[in-house]
Every structure is written in structure tokens, then in C-alpha cells.
Design a protein around this motif. Structure first.
Motif, short mmCIF file in Angstrom:
data_model
loop_
_atom_site.label_atom_id
_atom_site.label_comp_id
_atom_site.label_asym_id
_atom_site.label_seq_id
_atom_site.Cartn_x
_atom_site.Cartn_y
_atom_site.Cartn_z
N ILE A 1 0.86 -1.25 -0.08
CA ILE A 1 -0.28 -0.18 -0.09
C ILE A 1 0.67 1.44 -0.33
N LYS A 2 2.01 1.43 0.53
CA LYS A 2 2.78 2.91 1.76
C LYS A 2 3.65 2.45 -0.84
N GLY A 3 4.07 1.25 -1.06
CA GLY A 3 4.52 1.56 -2.85
C GLY A 3 3.71 2.00 -3.42
N LEU A 4 2.56 1.91 -3.40
CA LEU A 4 1.41 2.38 -4.33
C LEU A 4 1.49 3.30 -3.77
N GLN A 5 1.11 3.96 -2.63
CA GLN A 5 0.75 5.59 -2.25
C GLN A 5 2.18 6.08 -2.93
N ALA A 6 3.31 6.12 -2.84
CA ALA A 6 4.58 6.19 -3.36
C ALA A 6 4.37 6.71 -5.04
N TRP A 7 4.35 5.37 -5.63
CA TRP A 7 4.36 5.64 -6.76
C TRP A 7 3.39 6.78 -7.28
N GLN A 8 1.46 6.01 -6.71
CA GLN A 8 0.43 6.98 -7.64
C GLN A 8 1.74 8.90 -6.63
N ASN A 9 2.13 8.94 -6.01
CA ASN A 9 2.13 10.79 -6.13
C ASN A 9 3.28 11.16 -6.80
N ASN A 10 4.60 10.53 -7.30
CA ASN A 10 5.85 10.17 -8.35
C ASN A 10 5.96 9.15 -8.93
N PRO A 11 4.76 9.08 -10.46
CA PRO A 11 4.76 7.68 -11.27
C PRO A 11 6.22 7.33 -11.49
N LYS A 12 7.10 8.52 -11.78
CA LYS A 12 8.62 8.97 -12.73
C LYS A 12 9.28 7.73 -11.72
N ILE A 13 9.15 7.52 -10.01
CA ILE A 13 9.51 6.61 -9.42
C ILE A 13 10.31 5.95 -10.05
N ALA A 14 10.26 5.03 -10.72
CA ALA A 14 10.44 3.79 -11.38
C ALA A 14 11.07 3.86 -12.25
N GLU A 15 11.30 4.96 -13.04
CA GLU A 15 11.95 4.84 -14.36
C GLU A 15 13.57 5.20 -13.63
N THR A 16 14.01 5.42 -12.53
CA THR A 16 15.35 5.12 -12.39
C THR A 16 15.35 3.70 -11.30
N SER A 17 16.74 2.77 -12.62
CA SER A 17 16.44 2.13 -11.79
C SER A 17 17.63 2.27 -10.90
N ALA B 1 15.73 8.31 -3.70
CA ALA B 1 16.31 8.13 -2.84
C ALA B 1 15.28 8.70 -1.61
N ILE B 2 14.80 9.26 -1.57
CA ILE B 2 13.66 9.63 0.13
C ILE B 2 12.64 8.90 -0.58
N ALA B 3 11.87 8.30 -1.13
CA ALA B 3 10.47 7.54 -1.19
C ALA B 3 10.18 6.46 -0.25
N PRO B 4 11.57 5.81 -0.12
CA PRO B 4 11.25 4.92 0.76
C PRO B 4 11.43 5.17 2.49
N LEU B 5 11.93 6.37 2.63
CA LEU B 5 12.20 6.93 3.58
C LEU B 5 10.29 7.84 4.07
N GLN B 6 10.07 8.07 3.22
CA GLN B 6 8.78 8.89 3.43
C GLN B 6 7.61 7.11 3.58
N VAL B 7 7.34 6.76 3.14
CA VAL B 7 6.99 5.48 3.35
C VAL B 7 7.19 4.67 5.15
N GLU B 8 8.57 4.86 5.23
CA GLU B 8 8.27 4.52 6.93
C GLU B 8 8.63 5.15 7.74
N ILE B 9 8.39 6.81 7.27
CA ILE B 9 7.74 7.84 8.31
C ILE B 9 6.02 6.92 8.79
N GLU B 10 5.57 7.09 6.57
CA GLU B 10 3.65 6.91 7.59
C GLU B 10 3.73 5.62 8.28
N GLU B 11 4.49 4.84 7.80
CA GLU B 11 4.41 3.49 8.39
C GLU B 11 4.64 3.83 10.44
#
Length: 102
Positions: A40-56, A83-93
Motif C-alpha cells: 500500500i505504501k509503495g503504491l501510494q509513493a508511486w501514485q505521488n510520483n509515477p516517475k519514481i520507477a524510471e530510475t533503476s 532516494a527519499i521515497a522509501p524514507l517517506q514510506v517508513e515515516i508513514e508506517e
């Protein structure tokens, strides 16, 4: 590939297939089982920034070793957001856990 990055990649693939990314569709395509909250948190992060998946991650390593080319401002911003997306997910958790404790 990190599990968060896999979630972003799957969401982007679903969107490219003209499907609305949902938790159920993402869970069905995961290569490993993940907790529902993480999906859920990963999907929310992607919804907030769909380009997050472009950089591997391999792309980031390649750019670091390629000294002939500088990163553009947009690429730097993208890398920072990734880089900060996983941190945002962790903060929300953590916020959710604190709310339950209160």
C-alpha cells in the motif's frame, strides 16, 4: 532490486498496460511475498510520483561510473526523489504505529 522498487516497476507496467494499479494487481505480480502495508505504501509513493520507477539502481551505478557525462538537474531531482521515497514510506508506517500507541 529492492522490494519498493519492484512495487514501483509493477505499478508503472500496469499503467503502461492501461490498467489502474491496485494493491491486488501489484501483489499478484510480485516475485516475493510482501506485507500488505508495504505494498500500500509503495503504491501510494508511486501514485505521488509515477516517475519514481524510471530510475533503476543499475542505472544509478552506471551513471556514477560514467565520468564523461554530468547529470542534468532533472536527473538529480529524480534520483533524490527515488532516494527519499522509501524514507517517506517508513515515516508513514512509523506515524501509523504511533497513532495506534496513542
Amino acid at each position: 532490486m529492492s522490494s519498493d522498487h519492484e512495487i514501483y516497476q509493477i505499478a508503472a507496467q500496469l499503467a503502461a498496460e492501461d490498467k489502474t494499479p491496485t494493491v491486488a494487481l501489484i501483489k499478484a505480480r510480485l516475485t516475493q511475498s510482501l506485507p500488505l502495508a508495504r505494498v500500500i505504501k509503495g503504491l501510494q509513493a508511486w501514485q505521488n510520483n509515477p516517475k519514481i520507477a524510471e530510475t533503476s539502481k543499475p542505472e544509478v551505478k552506471r551513471q556514477k561510473t560514467d565520468n564523461k557525462r554530468s547529470l542534468t538537474e532533472a536527473e538529480v531531482v529524480g534520483l533524490i526523489k527515488q532516494a527519499i521515497a522509501p524514507l517517506q514510506v517508513e515515516i508513514e508506517e512509523l506515524k501509523a504505529k504511533l497513532t495506534k500507541l496513542s
